[in-house]
Design an enzyme around this catalytic site. Structure first.
Site, PDB file in Angstrom:
ATOM      1  N   HIS A 198       0.741   9.994 -27.777  1.00  0.00           N
ATOM      2  CA  HIS A 198       0.175   9.243 -27.591  1.00  0.00           C
ATOM      3  C   HIS A 198      -0.070   7.976 -28.297  1.00  0.00           C
ATOM      4  O   HIS A 198      -0.522   6.814 -28.331  1.00  0.00           O
ATOM      5  CB  HIS A 198      -0.343   9.726 -26.139  1.00  0.00           C
ATOM      6  CG  HIS A 198      -0.110   9.641 -24.914  1.00  0.00           C
ATOM      7  ND1 HIS A 198      -0.813   9.952 -23.776  1.00  0.00           N
ATOM      8  CD2 HIS A 198       1.756  10.407 -24.291  1.00  0.00           C
ATOM      9  CE1 HIS A 198       0.622  10.676 -22.883  1.00  0.00           C
ATOM     10  NE2 HIS A 198       1.764  10.369 -23.647  1.00  0.00           N
ATOM     11  N   ARG A 236       0.390  -1.110   0.056  1.00  0.00           N
ATOM     12  CA  ARG A 236      -0.169  -0.079  -0.216  1.00  0.00           C
ATOM     13  C   ARG A 236       1.120   1.713   0.453  1.00  0.00           C
ATOM     14  O   ARG A 236      -0.160   2.874   0.186  1.00  0.00           O
ATOM     15  CB  ARG A 236      -1.073  -0.201   1.407  1.00  0.00           C
ATOM     16  CG  ARG A 236      -1.846  -1.180   0.958  1.00  0.00           C
ATOM     17  CD  ARG A 236      -3.331  -0.689   1.584  1.00  0.00           C
ATOM     18  NE  ARG A 236      -4.319  -2.047   1.646  1.00  0.00           N
ATOM     19  CZ  ARG A 236      -4.314  -3.002   2.849  1.00  0.00           C
ATOM     20  NH1 ARG A 236      -3.275  -3.590   3.906  1.00  0.00           N
ATOM     21  NH2 ARG A 236      -5.293  -4.203   2.203  1.00  0.00           N
ATOM     22  N   HIS A 249       1.982  15.952 -26.153  1.00  0.00           N
ATOM     23  CA  HIS A 249       1.247  14.430 -26.107  1.00  0.00           C
ATOM     24  C   HIS A 249      -0.029  13.527 -26.574  1.00  0.00           C
ATOM     25  O   HIS A 249      -0.279  12.195 -26.662  1.00  0.00           O
ATOM     26  CB  HIS A 249       1.177  14.126 -24.757  1.00  0.00           C
ATOM     27  CG  HIS A 249       2.311  14.404 -23.595  1.00  0.00           C
ATOM     28  ND1 HIS A 249       4.043  15.621 -24.429  1.00  0.00           N
ATOM     29  CD2 HIS A 249       3.268  13.641 -23.177  1.00  0.00           C
ATOM     30  CE1 HIS A 249       4.279  15.346 -23.987  1.00  0.00           C
ATOM     31  NE2 HIS A 249       4.474  13.780 -22.791  1.00  0.00           N
ATOM     32  N   LYS A 304       4.607  11.095 -11.371  1.00  0.00           N
ATOM     33  CA  LYS A 304       2.891  10.740 -12.208  1.00  0.00           C
ATOM     34  C   LYS A 304       3.794   9.017 -12.278  1.00  0.00           C
ATOM     35  O   LYS A 304       5.125   9.224 -12.928  1.00  0.00           O
ATOM     36  CB  LYS A 304       3.154  11.220 -13.784  1.00  0.00           C
ATOM     37  CG  LYS A 304       1.892  12.039 -14.111  1.00  0.00           C
ATOM     38  CD  LYS A 304       1.992  12.315 -14.958  1.00  0.00           C
ATOM     39  CE  LYS A 304       0.535  14.002 -15.091  1.00  0.00           C
ATOM     40  NZ  LYS A 304       0.622  14.214 -16.572  1.00  0.00           N
ATOM     41  N   GLU A 316      11.129  17.239 -25.604  1.00  0.00           N
ATOM     42  CA  GLU A 316      10.718  17.621 -23.960  1.00  0.00           C
ATOM     43  C   GLU A 316      11.400  18.574 -23.646  1.00  0.00           C
ATOM     44  O   GLU A 316      10.556  19.961 -22.917  1.00  0.00           O
ATOM     45  CB  GLU A 316      11.187  16.800 -23.147  1.00  0.00           C
ATOM     46  CG  GLU A 316      10.316  15.210 -23.185  1.00  0.00           C
ATOM     47  CD  GLU A 316       8.964  15.140 -22.854  1.00  0.00           C
ATOM     48  OE1 GLU A 316       8.216  16.042 -22.776  1.00  0.00           O
ATOM     49  OE2 GLU A 316       8.208  13.933 -22.783  1.00  0.00           O
ATOM     50  N   HIS A 326       8.970   7.894 -26.517  1.00  0.00           N
ATOM     51  CA  HIS A 326       8.531   9.026 -26.176  1.00  0.00           C
ATOM     52  C   HIS A 326       8.669   9.745 -26.897  1.00  0.00           C
ATOM     53  O   HIS A 326       7.816  10.984 -27.435  1.00  0.00           O
ATOM     54  CB  HIS A 326       7.880   8.858 -25.047  1.00  0.00           C
ATOM     55  CG  HIS A 326       7.312   9.662 -24.403  1.00  0.00           C
ATOM     56  ND1 HIS A 326       6.133   9.942 -24.720  1.00  0.00           N
ATOM     57  CD2 HIS A 326       6.952  10.793 -23.612  1.00  0.00           C
ATOM     58  CE1 HIS A 326       5.708  11.111 -23.781  1.00  0.00           C
ATOM     59  NE2 HIS A 326       6.265  11.504 -23.376  1.00  0.00           N
ATOM     60  N   ARG A 352      -1.256  21.389 -15.435  1.00  0.00           N
ATOM     61  CA  ARG A 352      -0.433  21.145 -15.800  1.00  0.00           C
ATOM     62  C   ARG A 352      -0.751  20.464 -16.855  1.00  0.00           C
ATOM     63  O   ARG A 352       0.417  19.142 -16.832  1.00  0.00           O
ATOM     64  CB  ARG A 352      -0.318  19.920 -14.246  1.00  0.00           C
ATOM     65  CG  ARG A 352       0.850  19.349 -14.541  1.00  0.00           C
ATOM     66  CD  ARG A 352       0.863  17.999 -13.489  1.00  0.00           C
ATOM     67  NE  ARG A 352       1.799  17.118 -13.609  1.00  0.00           N
ATOM     68  CZ  ARG A 352       2.519  16.157 -12.745  1.00  0.00           C
ATOM     69  NH1 ARG A 352       1.789  16.165 -11.288  1.00  0.00           N
ATOM     70  NH2 ARG A 352       3.499  15.206 -13.051  1.00  0.00           N
ATOM     71  N   LYS A 405       9.201  22.633 -14.617  1.00  0.00           N
ATOM     72  CA  LYS A 405       8.224  21.358 -13.737  1.00  0.00           C
ATOM     73  C   LYS A 405       8.178  21.747 -12.758  1.00  0.00           C
ATOM     74  O   LYS A 405       6.480  21.480 -12.215  1.00  0.00           O
ATOM     75  CB  LYS A 405       9.482  20.119 -14.323  1.00  0.00           C
ATOM     76  CG  LYS A 405       8.193  19.071 -13.879  1.00  0.00           C
ATOM     77  CD  LYS A 405       7.635  18.194 -15.494  1.00  0.00           C
ATOM     78  CE  LYS A 405       6.784  17.148 -14.841  1.00  0.00           C
ATOM     79  NZ  LYS A 405       7.132  15.920 -15.654  1.00  0.00           N
ATOM     80  N   ASN A 422       1.061  19.284 -20.764  1.00  0.00           N
ATOM     81  CA  ASN A 422       1.558  16.992 -22.632  1.00  0.00           C
ATOM     82  C   ASN A 422       0.896  18.441 -23.496  1.00  0.00           C
ATOM     83  O   ASN A 422       0.984  17.414 -24.722  1.00  0.00           O
ATOM     84  CB  ASN A 422      -0.480  17.336 -22.093  1.00  0.00           C
ATOM     85  CG  ASN A 422      -0.561  16.782 -20.671  1.00  0.00           C
ATOM     86  OD1 ASN A 422       0.668  15.924 -20.424  1.00  0.00           O
ATOM     87  ND2 ASN A 422      -1.617  16.648 -19.861  1.00  0.00           N
ATOM     88  N   GLU A 474      -3.245  17.728 -12.399  1.00  0.00           N
ATOM     89  CA  GLU A 474      -3.535  17.779 -13.519  1.00  0.00           C
ATOM     90  C   GLU A 474      -5.016  18.461 -13.714  1.00  0.00           C
ATOM     91  O   GLU A 474      -5.654  18.553 -14.657  1.00  0.00           O
ATOM     92  CB  GLU A 474      -3.006  16.618 -14.016  1.00  0.00           C
ATOM     93  CG  GLU A 474      -2.436  17.242 -16.104  1.00  0.00           C
ATOM     94  CD  GLU A 474      -2.571  16.130 -17.075  1.00  0.00           C
ATOM     95  OE1 GLU A 474      -1.351  15.674 -16.562  1.00  0.00           O
ATOM     96  OE2 GLU A 474      -3.106  15.971 -18.069  1.00  0.00           O
TER      97      GLU A 474
HETATM   98  N1  GLY Z   1       4.958  14.958 -18.150  1.00  0.00           N
HETATM   99  C1  GLY Z   1       3.803  15.148 -18.241  1.00  0.00           C
HETATM  100  C2  GLY Z   1       3.391  16.236 -16.571  1.00  0.00           C
HETATM  101  O1  GLY Z   1       3.974  15.237 -15.671  1.00  0.00           O
HETATM  102  O2  GLY Z   1       2.204  16.198 -15.930  1.00  0.00           O
END
Ligand code: GLY
Length: 356
Positions: free
Chosen positions: A247, A116, A243, A138, A180, A260, A236, A222, A240, A232
């Protein structure tokens, strides 16, 4: 040593950026920690493992995880968890994620779920993970139907970025991380974008001053964004940029043809086109974004990619809310907005333009 603070409702921690920083790892492990489990790739361990464990009083348990986006699956997390149990892990154990973005995502998710939840320290070794993936908590894995569809927010205890690890990073992976960095420039840092535009030779040569600026500015930005919006819900989402399209491209090609970062490179070109065609961005700025992305290519062949398949995949991306696809579109270099309700014909035409 440059250090950036992340403060979210879940946690507060430092992101340290310093040449040789791996030597400090032992000092970041809290007293009363039980076994330390390093999740890594054999190649990374061979090159940099001894620096990571330099100050350890007893050697950590090392679990290898062969990288590759196609291995970022629930089955891998289960296998690693079983190996931890076999080596007597308990709630006092700590995970050290030592590798690229895939290792960080999988090891972070393993830490989020093991008994947990146990602590994780992120020690990223690729440019992509250093400028983006390792900061912000994330974690997760891919499902066959889409990228990162199963995971958790699990903030690390600390992030330790040692640019020395980039000296052994294969050229293609280094390039993938550069996309990135360009992303961060477009969304929030005109200075970073200018650096990427004007210092191309130094960037490719991995000139230490330029590498440190790319990492530090990306981490500063960041940390600020994640501290303002951990989950997000709002700000945040700007991270993206590129992305939504990227994606879909990764999923369409089975997560094996593109790294990626390369898919994000394609995605930024499609998003810039869309911003221009939808009237948010002038043509000159769009062409400049596309040209800078091209400078850091080439990415693998886009031959045979069907725009309609990408559009269908976007609908199942987790950024799609209640059936509405969200696009992060630049309005200028350094400023983006999140937009929904875009005419599907414009989306199709933008993908077509980015496919060339
Ligand atoms: N890579 C996007 C984020 O961490 O929100």
């Amino acid at each position: 040593m440059p250090s950036y603070e992340v403060r979210t409702p879940q946690a507060a921690y430092s992101v340290l950026v310093e040449w040789g920083a791996l030597g400090r790892t032992a000092s970041l492990i809290p007293a009363r920690t039980g076994r330390v489990f390093v999740i890594t790739e054999e190649r990374i361990w061979r090159h940099h493992g001894s620096r990571l464990t330099a100050g350890f009083s007893c050697p950590p348990e090392v679990l290898y995880f062969p990288g590759g986006e196609d291995r970022k699956r629930l089955a891998t997390v289960e296998q690693l968890a079983e190996q931890m149990v076999a080596r007597e892990a308990d709630r006092t154990s700590l995970i050290l994620a030592f590798g690229g973005g895939i290792v960080g995502d999988v090891a972070g998710f393993l830490a989020a779920g093991f008994m947990r939840g146990i602590p994780v320290i992120q020690a990223p070794t690729t440019l992509l993970a250093q400028v983006d993936a390792a900061v912000g908590g994330k974690t997760g894995v891919n499902l066959a139907s889409g990228k990162n569809l199963f995971g958790a927010f699990h903030q690390p205890l600390a992030v330790l970025i040692d640019p020395q690890t980039l000296t052994t990073l294969p050229e293609r992976e280094y390039r993938a991380g550069l996309f990135e960095v360009i992303k961060h420039g477009v969304i929030r840092s005109p200075e970073l974008f200018e650096l990427m535009r004007r210092r191309i030779q130094d960037v490719f040569a991995r000139q230490p001053e330029v590498v440190e600026r790319m990492i530090s500015e990306s981490v500063r930005l960041k940390s600020e964004v994640v501290s303002a919006d951990e989950r997000e819900a709002d700000l945040r989402r700007i991270l993206n940029f590129g992305h939504t399209f990227g994606h879909a491209l990764e999923a369409e090609t089975g997560f094996v043809r593109f790294l990626h970062g390369e898919a994000v490179g394609f995605g930024m070109q499609a998003a810039a086109e869309l911003a221009c065609r939808a009237g948010y961005l002038d043509r000159a700025a769009c062409d400049l974004i596309r040209a800078v992305v091209d400078e850091y290519g080439p990415i693998p062949s886009l031959a045979g990619i069907d725009p309609d398949r990408l559009i269908a995949l976007m609908a199942s991306d987790k950024k799609t809310l209640q059936g509405r696809v969200h696009f992060v579109l630049p309005e200028a270099i350094g400023r983006v907005r999140v937009v929904t309700g875009i005419d599907p014909a414009l989306v199709r035409a933008s993908i077509q333009a980015a496919l060339g």
